[in-house]
Design an enzyme around this catalytic site. Sequence first.
Site, PDB file in Angstrom:
ATOM      1  N   LYS A   1      -1.405  -6.786 -19.127  1.00  0.00           N
ATOM      2  CA  LYS A   1      -1.331  -7.494 -17.710  1.00  0.00           C
ATOM      3  C   LYS A   1      -2.632  -8.631 -16.971  1.00  0.00           C
ATOM      4  O   LYS A   1      -1.533  -9.457 -17.079  1.00  0.00           O
ATOM      5  CB  LYS A   1      -1.162  -6.421 -16.779  1.00  0.00           C
ATOM      6  CG  LYS A   1      -0.999  -6.928 -15.757  1.00  0.00           C
ATOM      7  CD  LYS A   1       0.531  -7.842 -15.272  1.00  0.00           C
ATOM      8  CE  LYS A   1       1.143  -8.440 -13.696  1.00  0.00           C
ATOM      9  NZ  LYS A   1       2.192  -9.449 -13.952  1.00  0.00           N
TER      10      LYS A   1
ATOM     11  N   CYS B   1       0.651  -1.515   0.258  1.00  0.00           N
ATOM     12  CA  CYS B   1       0.056   0.291  -0.103  1.00  0.00           C
ATOM     13  C   CYS B   1       0.728   1.165   0.482  1.00  0.00           C
ATOM     14  O   CYS B   1       2.139   0.999  -0.195  1.00  0.00           O
ATOM     15  CB  CYS B   1      -0.763  -0.365   1.542  1.00  0.00           C
ATOM     16  SG  CYS B   1      -1.497  -1.654   1.399  1.00  0.00           S
TER      17      CYS B   1
ATOM     18  N   GLU C   1       9.401 -21.481 -19.116  1.00  0.00           N
ATOM     19  CA  GLU C   1       8.692 -20.067 -17.756  1.00  0.00           C
ATOM     20  C   GLU C   1      10.016 -18.945 -18.616  1.00  0.00           C
ATOM     21  O   GLU C   1      10.085 -18.089 -19.326  1.00  0.00           O
ATOM     22  CB  GLU C   1       9.239 -20.251 -16.657  1.00  0.00           C
ATOM     23  CG  GLU C   1       8.646 -18.119 -16.430  1.00  0.00           C
ATOM     24  CD  GLU C   1       7.369 -17.327 -16.346  1.00  0.00           C
ATOM     25  OE1 GLU C   1       6.884 -18.570 -16.806  1.00  0.00           O
ATOM     26  OE2 GLU C   1       7.509 -16.612 -15.701  1.00  0.00           O
TER      27      GLU C   1
ATOM     28  N   HIS D   1      14.290 -35.129 -30.872  1.00  0.00           N
ATOM     29  CA  HIS D   1      13.024 -35.942 -32.226  1.00  0.00           C
ATOM     30  C   HIS D   1      13.231 -34.795 -32.402  1.00  0.00           C
ATOM     31  O   HIS D   1      11.447 -35.186 -33.193  1.00  0.00           O
ATOM     32  CB  HIS D   1      12.117 -36.533 -31.054  1.00  0.00           C
ATOM     33  CG  HIS D   1      13.109 -37.865 -29.607  1.00  0.00           C
ATOM     34  ND1 HIS D   1      12.639 -38.824 -30.190  1.00  0.00           N
ATOM     35  CD2 HIS D   1      12.992 -37.452 -28.765  1.00  0.00           C
ATOM     36  CE1 HIS D   1      13.179 -39.369 -29.497  1.00  0.00           C
ATOM     37  NE2 HIS D   1      13.653 -39.392 -28.759  1.00  0.00           N
TER      38      HIS D   1
ATOM     39  N   TRP E   1      -3.431  -2.192  -1.380  1.00  0.00           N
ATOM     40  CA  TRP E   1      -3.460  -3.015  -1.805  1.00  0.00           C
ATOM     41  C   TRP E   1      -4.008  -4.606  -0.775  1.00  0.00           C
ATOM     42  O   TRP E   1      -3.187  -4.305  -0.230  1.00  0.00           O
ATOM     43  CB  TRP E   1      -2.212  -2.921  -2.151  1.00  0.00           C
ATOM     44  CG  TRP E   1      -1.603  -4.814  -2.805  1.00  0.00           C
ATOM     45  CD1 TRP E   1      -1.300  -5.590  -2.093  1.00  0.00           C
ATOM     46  CD2 TRP E   1      -2.159  -5.222  -4.073  1.00  0.00           C
ATOM     47  NE1 TRP E   1      -1.157  -6.769  -2.926  1.00  0.00           N
ATOM     48  CE2 TRP E   1      -1.425  -6.365  -4.037  1.00  0.00           C
ATOM     49  CE3 TRP E   1      -2.307  -5.057  -4.904  1.00  0.00           C
ATOM     50  CZ2 TRP E   1      -1.845  -7.533  -5.087  1.00  0.00           C
ATOM     51  CZ3 TRP E   1      -2.737  -5.368  -6.010  1.00  0.00           C
ATOM     52  CH2 TRP E   1      -2.745  -6.697  -5.838  1.00  0.00           C
TER      53      TRP E   1
ATOM     54  N   ARG F   1       1.423   1.574  -5.783  1.00  0.00           N
ATOM     55  CA  ARG F   1       1.252   0.792  -4.939  1.00  0.00           C
ATOM     56  C   ARG F   1      -0.180   0.188  -4.833  1.00  0.00           C
ATOM     57  O   ARG F   1       0.135  -1.290  -3.515  1.00  0.00           O
ATOM     58  CB  ARG F   1       1.874   1.333  -3.747  1.00  0.00           C
ATOM     59  CG  ARG F   1       3.785   1.856  -4.171  1.00  0.00           C
ATOM     60  CD  ARG F   1       3.932   2.787  -2.575  1.00  0.00           C
ATOM     61  NE  ARG F   1       3.892   1.891  -1.990  1.00  0.00           N
ATOM     62  CZ  ARG F   1       5.166   0.792  -1.062  1.00  0.00           C
ATOM     63  NH1 ARG F   1       6.091   1.168  -2.472  1.00  0.00           N
ATOM     64  NH2 ARG F   1       5.148   0.030  -0.304  1.00  0.00           N
TER      65      ARG F   1
ATOM     66  N   ASN G   1       1.386  -0.076   5.945  1.00  0.00           N
ATOM     67  CA  ASN G   1       1.161  -0.505   4.674  1.00  0.00           C
ATOM     68  C   ASN G   1       2.037  -1.833   5.122  1.00  0.00           C
ATOM     69  O   ASN G   1       2.573  -1.972   6.092  1.00  0.00           O
ATOM     70  CB  ASN G   1       2.470   0.308   3.885  1.00  0.00           C
ATOM     71  CG  ASN G   1       3.184  -0.125   2.937  1.00  0.00           C
ATOM     72  OD1 ASN G   1       2.505  -1.623   2.480  1.00  0.00           O
ATOM     73  ND2 ASN G   1       4.325  -0.265   2.118  1.00  0.00           N
ATOM     74  N   GLY G   2       1.952  -3.327   4.845  1.00  0.00           N
ATOM     75  CA  GLY G   2       2.251  -4.512   5.462  1.00  0.00           C
ATOM     76  C   GLY G   2       1.663  -5.253   5.337  1.00  0.00           C
ATOM     77  O   GLY G   2       0.324  -5.619   5.757  1.00  0.00           O
TER      78      GLY G   2
ATOM     79  N   GLU H   1       8.214 -12.949 -24.740  1.00  0.00           N
ATOM     80  CA  GLU H   1       7.101 -11.428 -24.933  1.00  0.00           C
ATOM     81  C   GLU H   1       7.536 -10.783 -24.661  1.00  0.00           C
ATOM     82  O   GLU H   1       7.244  -9.516 -24.577  1.00  0.00           O
ATOM     83  CB  GLU H   1       6.511 -12.468 -24.012  1.00  0.00           C
ATOM     84  CG  GLU H   1       7.092 -12.053 -22.479  1.00  0.00           C
ATOM     85  CD  GLU H   1       5.934 -12.152 -21.384  1.00  0.00           C
ATOM     86  OE1 GLU H   1       4.637 -11.777 -21.482  1.00  0.00           O
ATOM     87  OE2 GLU H   1       5.952 -12.847 -19.776  1.00  0.00           O
TER      88      GLU H   1
ATOM     89  N   LYS I   1       9.657 -15.648 -20.867  1.00  0.00           N
ATOM     90  CA  LYS I   1       9.905 -14.653 -19.905  1.00  0.00           C
ATOM     91  C   LYS I   1      10.624 -13.539 -20.895  1.00  0.00           C
ATOM     92  O   LYS I   1      10.540 -12.109 -21.662  1.00  0.00           O
ATOM     93  CB  LYS I   1      11.322 -14.856 -19.687  1.00  0.00           C
ATOM     94  CG  LYS I   1      10.529 -14.792 -17.630  1.00  0.00           C
ATOM     95  CD  LYS I   1       9.548 -13.516 -17.079  1.00  0.00           C
ATOM     96  CE  LYS I   1       7.644 -12.998 -17.475  1.00  0.00           C
ATOM     97  NZ  LYS I   1       7.669 -14.173 -17.519  1.00  0.00           N
TER      98      LYS I   1
END
Length: 605
Positions: A600, A2, A478, A501, A73, A27, A99-100, A485, A482
């Site tokens: 996103k 946050c 992955e 193969h 958040w 945030r 925040n936390g 993209e 990464k």
Amino acid sequence: MCGIVGYVGENEATPILIEGLRRLEYRGYDSAGIAVKDDDTVIVKEKGRIDNLQTCADKVNPKGAVGIGHTRWATHGVPDQINAHPHKSMNGIVTLVHNGIIENYMELKNDLITKGYEFKSETDTEVIAQVYDSLFDGDALGTLIKTAERLKGSYAVAILVKGYDDKVYAMKKDSPLIVGKGNKENYLASDIPAILPYTRDCYIVNDDEFIEISKNHIKVFNKDANEKEVNIQTINLSIDAAEKGGYDYFMAKEIFEQPKAVRDTVSPLIKDGKIQLPFEFPEHFIKNLKRIYIVACGSAFHVGVTAKYIIEDTVRVPVMVDIASEFRYRNPIIGKGDLCIFVSQSGETADTLASLREAKARGAFTMSIVNVLFSSIARESDGVIYTNAGTEIAVATTKAFSAQLAVAYVLSAYMAHEKGLISDNGLKEFTDEVLQLPEKIKTALDCDNITKSLSKHIATKEHMFFIGRGIDYPLCLEGALKLKEISYIHCEGYGAGELKHGTISLIENGTVVVAIATDDALYGKMISNIKEVHARGAYVIAVVKEGTEGIEEMANEVIYIPTSSRYLMPSLTVIPLQLLAYHTTVQRGLDVDKPRNLAKSVTVE
Ligand code: AGP
């Protein structure tokens, strides 16, 4: 994560607080609020973006030159007006923003309820306010220090205290907090962007420090209430650079936030060597479990493939992993007694959400691993484990991916223990290793320089391969995703044993092949596969555990990463892969955070 702000000066606090929150919206932005010292302390807070708060503030028009603010958040409690910060304590002694994550908030809340405290919200933040209220002895600073002694977890807190009308107090542990020094005015903020429009002279608050600001002074105290020297430094950052924490892109910032993201995710799940899930499976469900599905998209799907290797080997239950866009249309064989796990950073991916609904309709128990609190997938699952990675801005996921991996480890261990396949001691050893991951990830980030150097060569390529075996295989998927993209280099992740193969025909002189070889059980086979491609001219970049010997002879470059147990290695292996993708994209002069054609969260089919 946050954003919090504070102001003490000679100007109206409301516009300064709201402008500060706007600069911290990256945030978190599911709700926001301010508290201003008027005749009393006036609170204005609203669900949604800062504009909604502005509309409310225009109506209420709180007057005063002392105040605090918060943009949220959500980590505890739905993102609504009641759970929005600031929170005022029951007796009105303190008004507070935070925040936390307070890990022992339920224990504290239950104790306060027995003392007659009533709560309005579901948040851990309100618990901090009530603890302060219950300890208040007239000494604002001393009470804040006593409050901190009772909290476990991470926090940056700013408070207004009744009777201290010209001051704001604050404290922090593990969450960021900065003091801005002005002329007859001073500021507090989670991050520099909120302060830069007013001053570049800042004090970066350290853990276990306590702050008192008035318009004329900034005081810093330690936990013994002894005053400390205030070392003001001048911040030479643009606002845009500051929002990215001084990094050039959010993706870089988020890559380096991974130790904290993993720590904040696993800490609430592990207590004294035991695992506490935030929900309960039906009685005997895990003991009788015969089939598991894991359904997701993109990087989240790669978490599922990784989890398959771990769960099948440790829990001995078959795991089917599906990309959601296929799962939902292939008439899957699912029924009562099956477990379906849905992995999603956004919690809004249309195909994953539709698959969840399909699985529920067929009677399966559905659980999800989600980063955005109370998102659709989280709300509709029978059980949810949140990754506390904080907001992830870059389209290419990094810290959420790592946090999802960590949840997969914990869930696998929980199920193996429930089925009696690992002992209490075995569980303690495993969870201890999981808790060591944040530090090891931090060490793995040291490969930033070598990946930056290698990116200059990779950026000249149009095709690339990632090969690996066993638990390294999903990381090849992955790593390829990464890189392609965001850099637009065509990449493929391949089982190293599968290359011969057909695809090995594509290997020619200079083809870059990233060979991941951390799985001891398959290392010899990997060496053979590396030799196969090297013999055909490939430029091999090997990713191996520190201490691995003999790899230099058959690889052009070697990236060493810290060692952990076999099934925790993905958290360390992924780090150089993320950094290779990031630096290569920068080399190519592309927008790392906003790659073409992508969003996103894919909320359409
Ligand atoms: C990850 O780098 C990609 N941006 C993408 O594959 C993403 O993982 C996928 O769209 C799933 O999103 P979710 O986790 O929000 O469901």
